[in-house]
Design a protein around this motif. Structure first.
Motif, PDB file in Angstrom:
ATOM      1  N   ASN A 145       0.830  -1.214   0.000  1.00  0.00           N
ATOM      2  CA  ASN A 145       0.000   0.000   0.000  1.00  0.00           C
ATOM      3  C   ASN A 145       0.862   1.261   0.000  1.00  0.00           C
ATOM      4  OD1 ASN A 145      -2.456  -1.199  -0.035  1.00  0.00           O
ATOM      5  ND2 ASN A 145      -2.825  -1.086   2.176  1.00  0.00           N
ATOM      6  N   HIS A 146       2.079   1.141   0.554  1.00  0.00           N
ATOM      7  CA  HIS A 146       2.962   2.311   0.651  1.00  0.00           C
ATOM      8  C   HIS A 146       3.668   2.652  -0.648  1.00  0.00           C
ATOM      9  CE1 HIS A 146       2.658   2.624   5.037  1.00  0.00           C
ATOM     10  NE2 HIS A 146       2.623   1.311   5.024  1.00  0.00           N
ATOM     11  N   TYR A 147       3.551   1.756  -1.652  1.00  0.00           N
ATOM     12  CA  TYR A 147       4.340   1.962  -2.882  1.00  0.00           C
ATOM     13  C   TYR A 147       3.457   1.995  -4.129  1.00  0.00           C
ATOM     14  CZ  TYR A 147       7.729   0.088   0.452  1.00  0.00           C
ATOM     15  OH  TYR A 147       8.477  -0.146   1.571  1.00  0.00           O
ATOM     16  N   GLU A 148       2.168   2.243  -3.917  1.00  0.00           N
ATOM     17  CA  GLU A 148       1.209   2.170  -5.037  1.00  0.00           C
ATOM     18  C   GLU A 148       1.643   2.940  -6.273  1.00  0.00           C
ATOM     19  OE1 GLU A 148      -2.727   3.391  -4.106  1.00  0.00           O
ATOM     20  OE2 GLU A 148      -3.133   1.582  -2.950  1.00  0.00           O
ATOM     21  N   ASP A 149       2.257   4.098  -6.046  1.00  0.00           N
ATOM     22  CA  ASP A 149       2.588   4.961  -7.199  1.00  0.00           C
ATOM     23  C   ASP A 149       3.873   4.541  -7.910  1.00  0.00           C
ATOM     24  OD1 ASP A 149       4.061   5.557  -4.944  1.00  0.00           O
ATOM     25  OD2 ASP A 149       4.348   7.653  -5.497  1.00  0.00           O
ATOM     26  N   LYS A 150       4.504   3.480  -7.452  1.00  0.00           N
ATOM     27  CA  LYS A 150       5.811   3.101  -8.028  1.00  0.00           C
ATOM     28  C   LYS A 150       5.694   2.075  -9.160  1.00  0.00           C
ATOM     29  CE  LYS A 150       8.316   5.287  -4.846  1.00  0.00           C
ATOM     30  NZ  LYS A 150       7.432   6.414  -4.632  1.00  0.00           N
ATOM     31  N   PHE A 151       4.485   1.572  -9.417  1.00  0.00           N
ATOM     32  CA  PHE A 151       4.367   0.415 -10.316  1.00  0.00           C
ATOM     33  C   PHE A 151       3.827   0.733 -11.709  1.00  0.00           C
ATOM     34  CE2 PHE A 151       4.544  -1.545  -6.118  1.00  0.00           C
ATOM     35  CZ  PHE A 151       5.441  -2.574  -6.364  1.00  0.00           C
ATOM     36  N   LYS A 152       3.386   1.962 -11.917  1.00  0.00           N
ATOM     37  CA  LYS A 152       2.748   2.299 -13.195  1.00  0.00           C
ATOM     38  C   LYS A 152       3.709   2.076 -14.376  1.00  0.00           C
ATOM     39  CE  LYS A 152      -0.266   5.877 -15.054  1.00  0.00           C
ATOM     40  NZ  LYS A 152      -1.209   4.912 -15.556  1.00  0.00           N
ATOM     41  N   GLY A 153       3.249   1.273 -15.346  1.00  0.00           N
ATOM     42  CA  GLY A 153       4.047   1.030 -16.555  1.00  0.00           C
ATOM     43  C   GLY A 153       5.242   0.113 -16.330  1.00  0.00           C
ATOM     44  N   LYS A 154       5.281  -0.549 -15.173  1.00  0.00           N
ATOM     45  CA  LYS A 154       6.457  -1.361 -14.838  1.00  0.00           C
ATOM     46  C   LYS A 154       6.223  -2.860 -15.052  1.00  0.00           C
ATOM     47  CE  LYS A 154       8.931   2.060 -13.654  1.00  0.00           C
ATOM     48  NZ  LYS A 154       9.152   2.711 -12.411  1.00  0.00           N
ATOM     49  N   THR A 155       7.335  -3.569 -15.281  1.00  0.00           N
ATOM     50  CA  THR A 155       7.307  -5.028 -15.326  1.00  0.00           C
ATOM     51  C   THR A 155       7.730  -5.546 -13.963  1.00  0.00           C
ATOM     52  OG1 THR A 155       7.772  -5.154 -17.690  1.00  0.00           O
ATOM     53  CG2 THR A 155       8.371  -7.084 -16.372  1.00  0.00           C
ATOM     54  N   VAL A 156       6.843  -6.307 -13.326  1.00  0.00           N
ATOM     55  CA  VAL A 156       7.117  -6.871 -11.996  1.00  0.00           C
ATOM     56  C   VAL A 156       7.464  -8.352 -12.145  1.00  0.00           C
ATOM     57  CG1 VAL A 156       6.053  -7.508  -9.784  1.00  0.00           C
ATOM     58  CG2 VAL A 156       5.677  -5.237 -10.722  1.00  0.00           C
ATOM     59  N   LEU A 157       8.520  -8.755 -11.455  1.00  0.00           N
ATOM     60  CA  LEU A 157       8.904 -10.168 -11.447  1.00  0.00           C
ATOM     61  C   LEU A 157       8.802 -10.710 -10.024  1.00  0.00           C
ATOM     62  CD1 LEU A 157      10.288 -12.714 -12.741  1.00  0.00           C
ATOM     63  CD2 LEU A 157      12.477 -11.677 -12.111  1.00  0.00           C
ATOM     64  N   CYS A 158       8.089 -11.828  -9.874  1.00  0.00           N
ATOM     65  CA  CYS A 158       8.063 -12.584  -8.619  1.00  0.00           C
ATOM     66  C   CYS A 158       8.748 -13.908  -8.960  1.00  0.00           C
ATOM     67  CB  CYS A 158       6.630 -12.843  -8.160  1.00  0.00           C
ATOM     68  SG  CYS A 158       5.614 -11.352  -8.041  1.00  0.00           S
ATOM     69  N   ASN A 159      10.006 -14.054  -8.590  1.00  0.00           N
ATOM     70  CA  ASN A 159      10.756 -15.201  -9.127  1.00  0.00           C
ATOM     71  C   ASN A 159      10.981 -16.348  -8.143  1.00  0.00           C
ATOM     72  OD1 ASN A 159      12.574 -13.749  -7.663  1.00  0.00           O
ATOM     73  ND2 ASN A 159      14.154 -13.643  -9.232  1.00  0.00           N
ATOM     74  N   CYS A 160      10.226 -16.348  -7.045  1.00  0.00           N
ATOM     75  CA  CYS A 160      10.215 -17.517  -6.149  1.00  0.00           C
ATOM     76  C   CYS A 160       8.756 -17.821  -5.862  1.00  0.00           C
ATOM     77  CB  CYS A 160      10.944 -17.201  -4.853  1.00  0.00           C
ATOM     78  SG  CYS A 160      12.684 -16.817  -5.088  1.00  0.00           S
ATOM     79  N   ASP A 161       7.923 -17.754  -6.895  1.00  0.00           N
ATOM     80  CA  ASP A 161       6.484 -17.711  -6.658  1.00  0.00           C
ATOM     81  C   ASP A 161       5.678 -18.576  -7.605  1.00  0.00           C
ATOM     82  OD1 ASP A 161       6.017 -15.328  -4.588  1.00  0.00           O
ATOM     83  OD2 ASP A 161       7.769 -14.921  -5.828  1.00  0.00           O
ATOM     84  N   ASP A 162       5.139 -19.612  -7.030  1.00  0.00           N
ATOM     85  CA  ASP A 162       4.230 -20.480  -7.751  1.00  0.00           C
ATOM     86  C   ASP A 162       2.945 -19.698  -8.039  1.00  0.00           C
ATOM     87  OD1 ASP A 162       2.175 -22.313  -8.283  1.00  0.00           O
ATOM     88  OD2 ASP A 162       3.347 -23.896  -7.338  1.00  0.00           O
ATOM     89  N   PRO A 163       2.595 -19.528  -9.325  1.00  0.00           N
ATOM     90  CA  PRO A 163       1.421 -18.708  -9.657  1.00  0.00           C
ATOM     91  C   PRO A 163       0.126 -19.172  -8.983  1.00  0.00           C
ATOM     92  CG  PRO A 163       2.601 -19.365 -11.641  1.00  0.00           C
ATOM     93  CD  PRO A 163       3.260 -20.073 -10.508  1.00  0.00           C
ATOM     94  N   PHE A 164       0.046 -20.471  -8.650  1.00  0.00           N
ATOM     95  CA  PHE A 164      -1.169 -20.983  -8.016  1.00  0.00           C
ATOM     96  C   PHE A 164      -1.143 -20.839  -6.499  1.00  0.00           C
ATOM     97  CE2 PHE A 164      -0.808 -23.256 -11.990  1.00  0.00           C
ATOM     98  CZ  PHE A 164      -2.048 -22.980 -12.528  1.00  0.00           C
ATOM     99  N   GLU A 165       0.024 -20.664  -5.960  1.00  0.00           N
ATOM    100  CA  GLU A 165       0.187 -20.743  -4.513  1.00  0.00           C
ATOM    101  C   GLU A 165       0.520 -19.397  -3.877  1.00  0.00           C
ATOM    102  OE1 GLU A 165       0.737 -24.039  -1.546  1.00  0.00           O
ATOM    103  OE2 GLU A 165      -0.445 -23.597  -3.299  1.00  0.00           O
ATOM    104  N   SER A 166       1.257 -18.576  -4.614  1.00  0.00           N
ATOM    105  CA  SER A 166       1.854 -17.391  -4.001  1.00  0.00           C
ATOM    106  C   SER A 166       0.869 -16.233  -3.911  1.00  0.00           C
ATOM    107  CB  SER A 166       3.049 -16.947  -4.836  1.00  0.00           C
ATOM    108  OG  SER A 166       3.403 -15.625  -4.500  1.00  0.00           O
ATOM    109  N   ASN A 167       0.806 -15.629  -2.731  1.00  0.00           N
ATOM    110  CA  ASN A 167      -0.036 -14.453  -2.572  1.00  0.00           C
ATOM    111  C   ASN A 167       0.569 -13.210  -3.221  1.00  0.00           C
ATOM    112  OD1 ASN A 167      -2.338 -15.427  -1.197  1.00  0.00           O
ATOM    113  ND2 ASN A 167      -1.085 -15.719   0.634  1.00  0.00           N
ATOM    114  N   PHE A 168       1.864 -13.252  -3.512  1.00  0.00           N
ATOM    115  CA  PHE A 168       2.451 -12.142  -4.280  1.00  0.00           C
ATOM    116  C   PHE A 168       1.840 -12.139  -5.683  1.00  0.00           C
ATOM    117  CE2 PHE A 168       5.741 -12.399  -1.033  1.00  0.00           C
ATOM    118  CZ  PHE A 168       6.011 -11.062  -0.802  1.00  0.00           C
ATOM    119  N   CYS A 169       1.769 -13.335  -6.300  1.00  0.00           N
ATOM    120  CA  CYS A 169       1.153 -13.421  -7.637  1.00  0.00           C
ATOM    121  C   CYS A 169      -0.298 -12.966  -7.573  1.00  0.00           C
ATOM    122  CB  CYS A 169       1.178 -14.852  -8.173  1.00  0.00           C
ATOM    123  SG  CYS A 169       2.804 -15.496  -8.363  1.00  0.00           S
TER     124      CYS A 169
END
Ligand SMILES: C[S@@+](CC[C@H](N)C(=O)[O-])C[C@H]1O[C@@H](n2cnc3c(N)ncnc32)[C@H](O)[C@@H]1O
Length: 213
Positions: free
Chosen positions: A30-54
């Motif tokens: 919530n503290h970084y909402e304005d930092k992601f616009k137009g960005k590519t985010v990588l979650c590289n230890c994250d099972d797409p079905f399992e991870s809450n980051f995904c």
């Protein structure tokens, strides 16, 4: 290898499989909402079905204005081979030991008002856009995962504790912005402390007795 070494390794492996709560992720992000616009985010230890980051970035993909979301899972993820029904729509059988990748540039919303769980399920199961098998096990140090890292602007995850130093070293080597969870002891690591001193890494907003971001 002695008995204690085995115990130590088992404890490390268990710590490495600790999953992050959705609420924890949301409260920090919530503290970084304005930092992601137009960005590519990588979650590289994250099972797409399992991870809450995904899940968090899928739900908030449109709200944050992300350009692309890439999540890669590691071959030993407990979901692989256990929740096979999740993978029934894939052309090939799911291999334990293989990593998987979800690489998306849009999250369609059925009702146009927000991303629902049903939207996420549809996306994950989409043959065209959904989850695909990696060539290797999805180790963040592997060539194909480093290729994804090169394409990312910001890396966000909770990496395996036992590889924390190496993990941060790689992010610094490739000059990536990152938001990651680590054990509070990491502040004292000889590889991490200088980065904090030089203001290349700093603590997050929450849970200072437990985590460093
Ligand atoms: C502490 S868990 C966190 C999982 C997820 N990121 C989360 O926050 O819920 C660390 C994850 O890293 C994975 N992992 C372990 N070694 C890895 C490696 N060499 N490369 C990529 N992922 C790895 C584990 O399988 C585990 O899913």
């Amino acid at each position: 290898m002695g008995k204690n070494d085995n115990l130590h390794k088992a404890k490390e492996a268990k710590n490495d499989e600790f999953y992050t709560q959705y609420e924890e992720i949301q409260l920090e992000l919530n503290h970084y909402e304005d930092k992601f616009k137009g960005k590519t985010v990588l979650c590289n230890c994250d099972d797409p079905f399992e991870s809450n980051f995904c899940k968090f970035f899928l739900r908030n993909f449109n709200y944050l204005g992300l350009k692309r979301l890439i999540c890669t899972s590691y071959g030993t993820s407990p979901v692989i081979g256990q929740q096979l029904t999740l993978f029934d729509w894939m052309d090939e059988p799911v291999m334990s030991g293989n990593g998987y990748v979800m690489d998306i540039t849009e999250v369609p919303m059925a009702n146009g008002r927000g991303v629902s769980d049903a939207d996420i399920e549809t996306l994950l199961k989409s043959k065209k856009r959904g989850v695909k098998k990696l060539n290797g096990d999805g180790d963040f140090r592997s060539e194909e995962c480093i290729e994804y890292l090169k394409q990312a602007d910001i890396v966000v995850t909770n990496p395996p504790f036992s590889l924390f130093r190496e993990y941060v070293g790689q992010l610094i080597e490739y000059g990536k912005q990152f938001l990651i969870i680590g054990n509070v002891n990491a502040i004292t690591y000889k590889e991490i402390f200088p980065l904090i001193k030089e203001n290349k890494v700093w603590l997050g907003y929450r849970s200072l007795n437990k985590y460093v971001f």
